[in-house]
Scaffold this active site. Structure first.
Site, PDB file in Angstrom:
ATOM      1  N   TRP A 101      34.223  49.342  39.077  1.00 28.28           N
ATOM      2  CA  TRP A 101      34.709  49.075  40.445  1.00 28.28           C
ATOM      3  C   TRP A 101      34.494  50.290  41.330  1.00 28.28           C
ATOM      4  O   TRP A 101      34.162  50.158  42.511  1.00 28.28           O
ATOM      5  CB  TRP A 101      36.170  48.640  40.419  1.00 28.28           C
ATOM      6  CG  TRP A 101      36.363  47.341  39.704  1.00 28.28           C
ATOM      7  CD1 TRP A 101      37.128  47.135  38.596  1.00 28.28           C
ATOM      8  CD2 TRP A 101      35.769  46.072  40.019  1.00 28.28           C
ATOM      9  NE1 TRP A 101      37.050  45.818  38.207  1.00 28.28           N
ATOM     10  CE2 TRP A 101      36.227  45.144  39.056  1.00 28.28           C
ATOM     11  CE3 TRP A 101      34.898  45.639  41.014  1.00 28.28           C
ATOM     12  CZ2 TRP A 101      35.842  43.803  39.066  1.00 28.28           C
ATOM     13  CZ3 TRP A 101      34.509  44.298  41.022  1.00 28.28           C
ATOM     14  CH2 TRP A 101      34.979  43.405  40.060  1.00 28.28           C
ATOM     15  N   ASP A 171      41.702  52.515  45.378  1.00 28.03           N
ATOM     16  CA  ASP A 171      41.757  51.097  44.993  1.00 28.03           C
ATOM     17  C   ASP A 171      42.826  50.992  43.913  1.00 28.03           C
ATOM     18  O   ASP A 171      42.674  51.551  42.819  1.00 28.03           O
ATOM     19  CB  ASP A 171      40.378  50.687  44.462  1.00 28.03           C
ATOM     20  CG  ASP A 171      40.346  49.274  43.876  1.00 28.03           C
ATOM     21  OD1 ASP A 171      41.399  48.612  43.826  1.00 28.03           O
ATOM     22  OD2 ASP A 171      39.237  48.848  43.473  1.00 28.03           O
ATOM     23  N   LYS A 195      45.507  40.679  40.604  1.00 24.53           N
ATOM     24  CA  LYS A 195      45.722  41.336  39.327  1.00 24.53           C
ATOM     25  C   LYS A 195      47.213  41.392  38.994  1.00 24.53           C
ATOM     26  O   LYS A 195      47.608  41.084  37.892  1.00 24.53           O
ATOM     27  CB  LYS A 195      45.142  42.761  39.328  1.00 24.53           C
ATOM     28  CG  LYS A 195      43.671  42.830  39.736  1.00 24.53           C
ATOM     29  CD  LYS A 195      42.742  42.103  38.770  1.00 24.53           C
ATOM     30  CE  LYS A 195      41.390  41.726  39.363  1.00 24.53           C
ATOM     31  NZ  LYS A 195      40.484  42.824  39.599  1.00 24.53           N
TER      32      LYS A 195
HETATM   33  C1  LIG Z   1      39.229  43.003  40.203  1.00 27.74           C
HETATM   34  C2  LIG Z   1      39.029  44.294  40.847  1.00 27.74           C
HETATM   35  C3  LIG Z   1      38.219  44.430  41.990  1.00 27.74           C
HETATM   36  C4  LIG Z   1      37.466  43.281  42.605  1.00 27.74           C
HETATM   37  O1  LIG Z   1      38.333  42.379  43.197  1.00 27.74           O
HETATM   38  P1  LIG Z   1      37.797  41.140  44.035  1.00 27.74           P
HETATM   39  O2  LIG Z   1      39.032  40.656  44.717  1.00 27.74           O
HETATM   40  O3  LIG Z   1      37.238  40.155  43.054  1.00 27.74           O
HETATM   41  O4  LIG Z   1      36.751  41.612  44.974  1.00 27.74           O
HETATM   42  C5  LIG Z   1      38.131  45.687  42.559  1.00 27.74           C
HETATM   43  N1  LIG Z   1      38.763  46.754  42.037  1.00 27.74           N
HETATM   44  C6  LIG Z   1      39.548  46.638  40.944  1.00 27.74           C
HETATM   45  C7  LIG Z   1      40.246  47.852  40.426  1.00 27.74           C
HETATM   46  C8  LIG Z   1      39.693  45.421  40.313  1.00 27.74           C
HETATM   47  O5  LIG Z   1      40.468  45.317  39.230  1.00 27.74           O
END
Ligand SMILES: *Cc1c(COP(=O)(O)O)cnc(C)c1O
Length: 360
Positions: A101, A171, A195
């Site tokens: 990511w 993030d 998540k």
């Molecule tokens: C799942 C995830 C993403 C991507 O998320 P989307 O909503 O599918 O774009 C980005 N960063 C992390 C840390 C993730 O776990």
């Protein structure tokens, strides 16, 4: 039909009480005669939903007044572009590459400017967090970027990088609300909520006000400007209304549970059950350096691919779902987010013990 223990990395398990409440309110939300999916986002009922959600989130995380809370769409992945488009004034940014990511965010930023990878753990398949105490931060860097909890590899920053005064952007998709955070250490935190917080399609961004300006890169679409969403209180266009509603319920659930300090304790207990088992097992082993282990995502392997496949198949038959590791790393991964009950982890560990006895 009972519910399974769902160890999916995302979309992931939500609190059962939240799902039940939403089901009860599905046809008639509190006397409105309609579901939240069907109501105007300008209605009084929805205004209350979004305002309460923001207030509860501020309360849970201790978000200071000089930070905006934005409810956005496009998944966490759209932020990979929105961050540089809004913040790359000098067209320079420093990225710490601790997994897929972070790497995707870094690659996206390269479209807009000079994104530099100033540290990486790619040399050992992202099984650790690099030392970030004295990195070559660029003098012109507009920000330093991290993925705080690496969903795929199961690592977590326990100490934030020394950004040498540059704004930190994180993030936090897969560690959102899993433990207390000091928001003041960040210029921006954001996460896709699927998540640990709610349904896919909603992203929450928490941004310090001085970072939100009209001065975005040329060509930035209106919908991708933080200022547009901040000025309109996340109602510039139709927001992901149902997602915000469910997030709001999860915030109330978290407050009822006792807040993030209590969640941290519960999450530590759950993770310890699994890690302690892995550390003494003769068959299974964790893949992450101990001090960098995530409380949320726990990857493990047997060292034998056939046995891994057998484990995934048999665990599924036993009602333990989605234990297969990410397609890029193989093995297994148990995601044990806030809503995973302790009994779920206990059941998993008992199943692993039994599997080990039969297959070692
Ligand atoms: C799942 C995830 C993403 C991507 O998320 P989307 O909503 O599918 O774009 C980005 N960063 C992390 C840390 C993730 O776990």
């Amino acid at each position: 039909m009972g519910r399974v223990y769902n160890f999916s990395a995302g979309p992931a398990v939500l609190p059962e009480s939240v799902l039940k409440e939403a089901a009860e309110e599905m046809l008639d939300y509190r006397g409105t005669g309609m579901s939240v999916m069907e109501m105007s986002h300008r209605s009084k009922a929805f205004e209350t939903i979004i305002e309460e959600a923001e207030a509860d989130l501020r309360d849970l995380m201790g978000i200071p007044e000089n930070y905006k809370v934005l409810f956005l769409q496009g998944g966490a992945s759209l932020q990979f572009a929105m961050v540089p488009m809004n913040f790359m004034k000098n067209r320079v940014a420093d990225y710490i590459i601790t997994g897929q990511w972070a790497k995707k965010a870094y690659q996206e930023a390269q479209i807009y400017g000079d994104a530099k990878a100033i540290a990486s753990s790619a040399d050992k398949t992202f099984s650790y967090i690099p030392d970030c105490s004295d990195l070559p931060i660029d003098d012109n860097a507009d920000y330093v970027y991290i993925c705080e909890n690496n969903t795929i590899y199961g690592t977590k920053f326990k100490t934030l990088p020394n950004t040498k005064g540059k704004p930190l952007v994180a993030d936090i998709s897969s560690c959102f609300l899993s433990e207390p955070v000091d928001v003041t250490k960040y210029a921006m935190l954001y996460g896709g909520v699927q998540k640990n917080v709610g349904p896919a399609g909603t992203v929450i961004a928490i941004i310090r006000e001085d970072m939100i300006t009209e001065d975005t890169l040329p060509g930035t679409p209106t919908m991708m400007k933080y200022k547009i969403h901040a000025d309109a209180k996340s109602l510039y266009n139709t927001p992901p209304a149902y997602g915000i509603y469910i997030c709001g319920k999860v915030f109330k659930w978290l407050k009822n549970m006792g807040g993030l300090e209590v969640m941290k304790q519960r999450n530590e207990e759950k993770a310890a059950l699994l890690y302690n088992f892995l550390d003494q097992s003769n068959l299974f082993k964790g893949t992450v350096r101990k001090e960098d282990r995530s409380l949320m995502n726990v990857p493990f392997i047997t060292g034998n691919e056939e046995l891994d496949a057998k484990f995934v198949k048999e665990s599924k038959a036993a009602g333990l779902e989605n234990l297969k590791g990410h397609r890029t790393v193989g093995g297994m991964r148990a995601s044990i987010y806030n809503a995973m009950p302790k009994e779920g982890v206990e059941t998993l560990v008992a199943f692993m013990k039994d599997f080990e006895a039969k297959n070692a």
